[in-house]
Design an enzyme around this catalytic site. Sequence first.
Site, short mmCIF file in Angstrom:
data_model
loop_
_atom_site.label_atom_id
_atom_site.label_comp_id
_atom_site.label_asym_id
_atom_site.label_seq_id
_atom_site.Cartn_x
_atom_site.Cartn_y
_atom_site.Cartn_z
N ASP A 48 -5.48 0.92 -7.73
CA ASP A 48 -4.73 0.62 -6.50
C ASP A 48 -5.23 1.45 -5.31
O ASP A 48 -4.86 1.18 -4.17
CB ASP A 48 -3.24 0.88 -6.72
CG ASP A 48 -2.63 -0.12 -7.70
OD1 ASP A 48 -3.20 -1.22 -7.87
OD2 ASP A 48 -1.59 0.20 -8.30
N ARG A 90 -1.44 -2.35 0.52
CA ARG A 90 -2.38 -1.23 0.38
C ARG A 90 -3.51 -1.33 1.42
O ARG A 90 -4.04 -0.31 1.87
CB ARG A 90 -2.93 -1.15 -1.04
CG ARG A 90 -1.79 -0.98 -2.06
CD ARG A 90 -2.15 -0.17 -3.25
NE ARG A 90 -1.12 -0.29 -4.27
CZ ARG A 90 -0.05 0.49 -4.38
NH1 ARG A 90 0.17 1.47 -3.53
NH2 ARG A 90 0.84 0.28 -5.34
#
Length: 435
Positions: A316, A389
Site C-alpha cells: 500500500d 493513497r
Amino acid sequence: MTNFIIMPGPLTGATTVPADKSITHRALLFGAIADGVSRVRNPLRSGDTNATLGVVRALGVTVRETDSGELLVHGRGLNGLQEPETVLDCVNSGTTVRLLIGLLAGQDFFSVLAGSPQLRKRPMGRVTEPLRRMGAHIHGRERGRLLPLALSGASLHGVDYELPVPSAQVKTALLLAGLYADGLTVVVEPGPARDHTERMLTSMGAPIVRKGKYITSERPSASLTPLDITVPGDFSSAAFLLAAGALAAGSHLTIQRVGVNPTRVGLLEALMAMGADIQLDGWGEMAGEPTGDLHVRPAELHGVTVQGDQIVTMIDELPVFAVVATQARGDTIVRDAAELRVKETDRIATTVAELRKLGADIEELPDGFIVHGPTTLHGARVSSHGDHRLAMALTVAGLIAEGATIVEDAACASDSFPRFEEIMLRLGAKLDITP
Ligand code: S3P
C-alpha cells in the site's frame, strides 16, 4: 470536487495518526461472531471502516459508540448472524467485501454484496474460486468474479489451498470460512502477507495455527472470546508523514504509537536501505501488535531495488515510495508488484502518469516501475483518480515540488486517513482546500 493546493515546505512536530484500518475491519467482523461484547478503543472511523460497520449492523449485530469514541460490538456468536434484509453495500472497501465473502460463505442464509463503481471493477475470483472449492454457493457477474455477488447457505468442507499471490484478504476469507467447514482448511502462503487475522483470531481462542507458510483453520470447539483492544496507529497512514519528513528540507517529525508489525513495515526497511534518517523507539504493544514512535528527518537518499517477498510488506506504500524515489540518487527499481494494478486504481499506471506531470523521470514496468533520480519536481495539476493513497502520495510530492501543486479529487484521502489535511496543516504544511 475537493482539491488540495500545496506549496513546498517542511513538516515539523509530533503527531499520532488515525488507527489501523486492517485491524479495525477485523475487530468489527470478528467481534460480530464472538460470544459477548467486544470493546474496541480507538477504532478507525473512515470511509472504508464505516462500510464494515454498516454491514455488521445489517447482519443483526448491535454496535454502540461510547462518548469517548469506543465501539462496543455485541457479538452474536459463531452462528448468530442474521439474514440481511437488503443488499450489503461495501462502498469502496476491498477488505470489507473480501473478508465478508469468507465469513458469509458458510452462513445458513442468503446475502447480496455490492459496492461502488470502483469496487465493482476489482477482482473477486481470487476469493470466490477457492471458496467454491470448499462448497460455497456464490453467484455473480463474470461467473462470480465481479460484484455484485449473491451467496446462499452451504455446508463447507476444508481444502488445501496455495495462494497464487500473497494476499491477507484472501487468506483471511479462507480462514474465516474454515471456522464453518467440516475438516481442516490449509492455506499455503507464498509470502508474508499481513498477519493481523491470525493474531486476533488466535487471541479470541479460534483454532488457527501457523507452521511456516502453512496456516490451518477449523471449526472451533468453543465460542470465540470477545476482544478488548486499543487499535494502534496505522503504519500505512504514518507512511505519508514518514516520506514527507524524509524529503522536505527542514522537516523534523515524530509519529507516535504506530503499529510496526513486521509484515507491514517494508517501507521502513526500504527507506533505511536508501539512507533515510529514521529512529524507532518507545516500543509498546497494542491489540497484540508491536508499536513504536517514529522520528524522521531529511537525509541524502540513494536508489534501491525492492522486489520479491518485500513487496507484500509495503504494497500500500508503493505510490508514496515512488515519490521518495524521485529524490534518491540513481535508479530505484520496484518489481514483482503487479498486484498494484488491481488496487483502488491501477496504481502502476496512475502513479507513473501523475508523477510524470510533476516532472518525475519514471518508467512503467508490467509489474512495477523504475525511477531515475534525483529530479526537481515542479508543481502541476494532478489527479487522485479517486484513490486515497494516490491523493496523499501526490500531496507529499507537493511538499517538495517547486510552486503550487493542485491535487484534484482529494477528499478520498478520508477512505483510510480521516482529517489528513488537518494533521498536515497542524504540522505546518502550506495547504489550501477548495470545495
Ligand atoms: C489488506 C490487505 C491488502 C492491502 C489492503 C488491506 C487487509 O490487500 O492492500 O489495503 O486488511 O487485509 P491484499 O490482500 O489484496 O493484498
